[in-house]
Design an enzyme around this catalytic site. Structure first.
Site, PDB file in Angstrom:
ATOM      1  N   TYR A  53      -7.747  14.366   6.729  1.00 11.98           N
ATOM      2  CA  TYR A  53      -6.922  13.387   7.470  1.00 11.98           C
ATOM      3  C   TYR A  53      -5.927  14.121   8.682  1.00 11.98           C
ATOM      4  O   TYR A  53      -5.280  13.380   9.290  1.00 11.98           O
ATOM      5  CB  TYR A  53      -6.181  12.481   6.649  1.00 11.98           C
ATOM      6  N   LEU A 200     -10.888  -3.788   1.469  1.00 10.55           N
ATOM      7  CA  LEU A 200     -10.901  -4.848   2.363  1.00 10.55           C
ATOM      8  C   LEU A 200     -12.242  -5.037   3.237  1.00 10.55           C
ATOM      9  O   LEU A 200     -12.304  -5.927   4.183  1.00 10.55           O
ATOM     10  CB  LEU A 200      -9.526  -4.891   3.347  1.00 10.55           C
ATOM     11  N   SER A 252      -2.845  -0.021   6.572  1.00 10.50           N
ATOM     12  CA  SER A 252      -2.559  -0.786   7.673  1.00 10.50           C
ATOM     13  C   SER A 252      -1.643   0.033   8.491  1.00 10.50           C
ATOM     14  O   SER A 252      -0.653   0.815   8.060  1.00 10.50           O
ATOM     15  CB  SER A 252      -1.878  -2.072   7.539  1.00 10.50           C
ATOM     16  N   ARG A 291     -21.917  -2.374   2.376  1.00 11.82           N
ATOM     17  CA  ARG A 291     -21.208  -1.336   2.321  1.00 11.82           C
ATOM     18  C   ARG A 291     -20.655  -0.923   3.788  1.00 11.82           C
ATOM     19  O   ARG A 291     -21.296  -1.005   4.877  1.00 11.82           O
ATOM     20  CB  ARG A 291     -21.962   0.079   2.116  1.00 11.82           C
TER      21      ARG A 291
HETATM   22  N1  LIG Z   1     -12.273   9.100  -0.555  1.00 12.85           N
HETATM   23  C1  LIG Z   1     -12.772   8.832   0.510  1.00 12.85           C
HETATM   24  O1  LIG Z   1     -13.759   9.294   1.001  1.00 12.85           O
HETATM   25  C2  LIG Z   1     -12.021   7.603   1.520  1.00 12.85           C
HETATM   26  C3  LIG Z   1     -12.944   7.144   2.299  1.00 12.85           C
HETATM   27  C4  LIG Z   1     -11.985   6.000   3.161  1.00 12.85           C
HETATM   28  C5  LIG Z   1     -10.731   5.736   2.928  1.00 12.85           C
HETATM   29  N2  LIG Z   1     -10.197   6.399   2.043  1.00 12.85           N
HETATM   30  C6  LIG Z   1      -8.789   6.090   1.743  1.00 12.85           C
HETATM   31  O2  LIG Z   1      -8.384   4.683   2.012  1.00 12.85           O
HETATM   32  C7  LIG Z   1      -7.568   4.465   2.844  1.00 12.85           C
HETATM   33  C8  LIG Z   1      -7.857   3.066   3.214  1.00 12.85           C
HETATM   34  O3  LIG Z   1      -9.281   2.794   3.459  1.00 12.85           O
HETATM   35  P1  LIG Z   1      -9.606   1.689   4.295  1.00 12.85           P
HETATM   36  O4  LIG Z   1      -9.454   1.781   5.802  1.00 12.85           O
HETATM   37  O5  LIG Z   1     -11.260   1.783   4.113  1.00 12.85           O
HETATM   38  O6  LIG Z   1      -9.270   0.478   3.573  1.00 12.85           O
HETATM   39  P2  LIG Z   1      -9.154  -1.068   3.559  1.00 12.85           P
HETATM   40  O7  LIG Z   1      -8.244  -1.660   3.019  1.00 12.85           O
HETATM   41  O8  LIG Z   1     -10.568  -1.436   3.490  1.00 12.85           O
HETATM   42  O9  LIG Z   1      -8.852  -1.352   5.296  1.00 12.85           O
HETATM   43  C9  LIG Z   1      -7.681  -1.091   6.122  1.00 12.85           C
HETATM   44  C10 LIG Z   1      -7.960  -2.069   7.163  1.00 12.85           C
HETATM   45  O10 LIG Z   1      -7.615  -3.171   6.897  1.00 12.85           O
HETATM   46  C11 LIG Z   1      -6.736  -3.849   7.960  1.00 12.85           C
HETATM   47  N3  LIG Z   1      -5.777  -4.780   7.187  1.00 12.85           N
HETATM   48  C12 LIG Z   1      -4.766  -4.522   6.549  1.00 12.85           C
HETATM   49  N4  LIG Z   1      -4.296  -5.465   5.962  1.00 12.85           N
HETATM   50  C13 LIG Z   1      -4.871  -6.705   6.731  1.00 12.85           C
HETATM   51  C14 LIG Z   1      -4.766  -7.960   6.709  1.00 12.85           C
HETATM   52  N5  LIG Z   1      -3.826  -8.673   5.998  1.00 12.85           N
HETATM   53  N6  LIG Z   1      -5.595  -8.880   7.324  1.00 12.85           N
HETATM   54  C15 LIG Z   1      -6.485  -8.231   8.285  1.00 12.85           C
HETATM   55  N7  LIG Z   1      -6.708  -6.830   8.192  1.00 12.85           N
HETATM   56  C16 LIG Z   1      -5.932  -6.145   7.366  1.00 12.85           C
HETATM   57  C17 LIG Z   1      -6.034  -2.642   8.481  1.00 12.85           C
HETATM   58  O11 LIG Z   1      -5.872  -2.843   9.980  1.00 12.85           O
HETATM   59  P3  LIG Z   1      -4.340  -2.831  10.610  1.00 12.85           P
HETATM   60  O12 LIG Z   1      -3.960  -1.621  10.682  1.00 12.85           O
HETATM   61  O13 LIG Z   1      -5.052  -3.644  11.901  1.00 12.85           O
HETATM   62  O14 LIG Z   1      -3.596  -3.846   9.840  1.00 12.85           O
HETATM   63  C18 LIG Z   1      -6.809  -1.461   8.251  1.00 12.85           C
HETATM   64  O15 LIG Z   1      -7.105  -0.766   9.326  1.00 12.85           O
HETATM   65  C19 LIG Z   1      -7.616   5.558   3.837  1.00 12.85           C
HETATM   66  O16 LIG Z   1      -6.577   5.429   4.540  1.00 12.85           O
HETATM   67  C20 LIG Z   1      -7.841   6.638   3.063  1.00 12.85           C
HETATM   68  O17 LIG Z   1      -6.470   7.115   2.462  1.00 12.85           O
HETATM   69  C21 LIG Z   1     -10.775   7.326   1.318  1.00 12.85           C
END
Ligand SMILES: NC(=O)c1ccc[n+]([C@@H]2O[C@H](COP(=O)([O-])OP(=O)(O)OC[C@H]3O[C@@H](n4cnc5c(N)ncnc54)[C@H](OP(=O)(O)O)[C@@H]3O)[C@@H](O)[C@H]2O)c1
Length: 310
Positions: A53, A200, A252, A291
């Site tokens: 990252y 989410l 977020s 997915r």
């Molecule tokens: N191990 C791995 O391979 C791997 C892969 C992917 C991710 N990750 C980790 O997991 C973290 C989270 O990943 P993810 O992005 O997949 O998580 P997620 O929780 O599915 O999605 C996060 C997104 O949700 C939006 N969001 C948050 N609160 C909200 C609300 N109340 N209403 C509407 N939208 C909302 C945010 O957009 P806004 O910014 O516009 O609020 C954000 O971009 C990453 O940052 C990383 O640290 C790990």
């Protein structure tokens, strides 16, 4: 007191994490520090970062910038493909030390980002490299675990592991439960905690929201009424994840949403989902398979034959 989940190595991990790897925060420099500060000040005491990252340094910097003490915050990082880690122990040690130097301290947890980080056929040797670093004190007090490991990867490790992985971090939400069933059963057997990234996905990545949409909206209304706070479907899904005993790794870049997701730490009993609500979410989720992250966990781990939507 934030909610925590007990790990097989005796430590307790904060159940809600703010990640700096997506949401426009990855490789973002000052924004990763500033939004990290918002998350920490809002009461999210767990930062999830990774070598790939480009925000390990900012994860460490956000803590003093929020006026907090390093010992009160949990930091997870991951060894990634980008680090060109080879599987010999000297290279693993060098890669781990680079992360420690960037973060500024030994993190609370180090994960292997995917089963494809180790060289082909060297999954076990790579794990043993991490075990050696726990033994020689380089990773003193640091939990070790994996990410995106499939059933066959966990089985291979467990044949020889001296230390059981504390967690497996994977895409986890109601729309992938059918696929994950065999993996989750295996993790239960070995007491490996699940960490959910992409929690989410049903709300923000599924094209229509699918069968969960009305269920989450109904529960959000109920919790808003009972807690007097503004709760949306995203917050309900995070509550569901944590009540499943799973660490929710969300993110977020928007301070308003960060504060909203942190509210779960303050709800008290009224914010808990009832058994009926938990069951209703799982039942709706299991009707489809969807997915958000297609590149992970699907290779030689067949997906269920279910529609993506109804
Ligand atoms: N191990 C791995 O391979 C791997 C892969 C992917 C991710 N990750 C980790 O997991 C973290 C989270 O990943 P993810 O992005 O997949 O998580 P997620 O929780 O599915 O999605 C996060 C997104 O949700 C939006 N969001 C948050 N609160 C909200 C609300 N109340 N209403 C509407 N939208 C909302 C945010 O957009 P806004 O910014 O516009 O609020 C954000 O971009 C990453 O940052 C990383 O640290 C790990």
């Amino acid at each position: 007191m934030v909610r925590t989940i007990k790990l097989n190595d005796g430590k307790s991990i904060p159940a809600l994490a703010w990640g700096n790897g997506t949401g426009g925060i990855e490789h973002s420099g000052q924004k990763a520090i500033d939004t990290g500060v918002v998350a920490l000040k809002a009461g999210i005491l767990h930062i999830d970062t990774a070598q790939i990252y480009g925000t390990e340094k900012e994860a460490g910097q956000a803590i003093p910038a929020a006026g907090l003490d390093r010992k009160d915050i949990w930091v997870t990082t991951k060894l990634s493909e980008a680090s060109h880690v080879k599987t010999n122990h000297a290279d693993i040690k060098r890669s781990v030390q680079e992360s420690i130097d960037k973060i500024g301290f030994v993190p609370d947890m180090i994960l292997i980002h995917t089963p494809f980080v180790p060289e082909n056929g060297k999954l076990v040797e790579f794990w043993q490299g991490l075990e050696a670093l726990v033994e020689d004190g380089t990773l003193k007090g640091c939990s070790i675990g994996v990410s995106n490991y499939r059933p066959q990867d966990i089985e291979e490790l467990m044949k020889v592991a001296k230390l059981t992985p504390a967690v497996n971090q994977m895409e986890y939400h109601p729309y992938v439960l059918n696929h994950l069933d065999p993996l989750l059963a295996l993790q239960k057997e070995h007491n490996i905690v699940t960490q959910a990234y992409g929690p989410l996905t049903p709300v923000i990545r599924h094209p229509t929201g699918g069968p969960l949409k009305p269920v989450l909206e109904k529960i959000a209304k109920r919790i808003s009424k009972d807690t007097g706070k503004e709760v949306d479907s995203a917050v309900v899904l995070l509550q569901w994840t944590i009540q499943m005993g799973v660490v929710a790794v969300t993110t977020s870049g928007n301070p308003g949403n960060v504060r909203k997701m942190a509210q779960g730490e303050t709800f008290g009993k009224e914010g808990d989902l009832t058994k009926a609500e938990m069951d209703e979410i799982e039942e709706a989720g299991r009707k489809v398979h969807f997915r958000g992250y297609k590149e992970h966990m699907t290779k030689e781990f067949p997906e269920p034959d279910l529609p993506q939507d109804l």
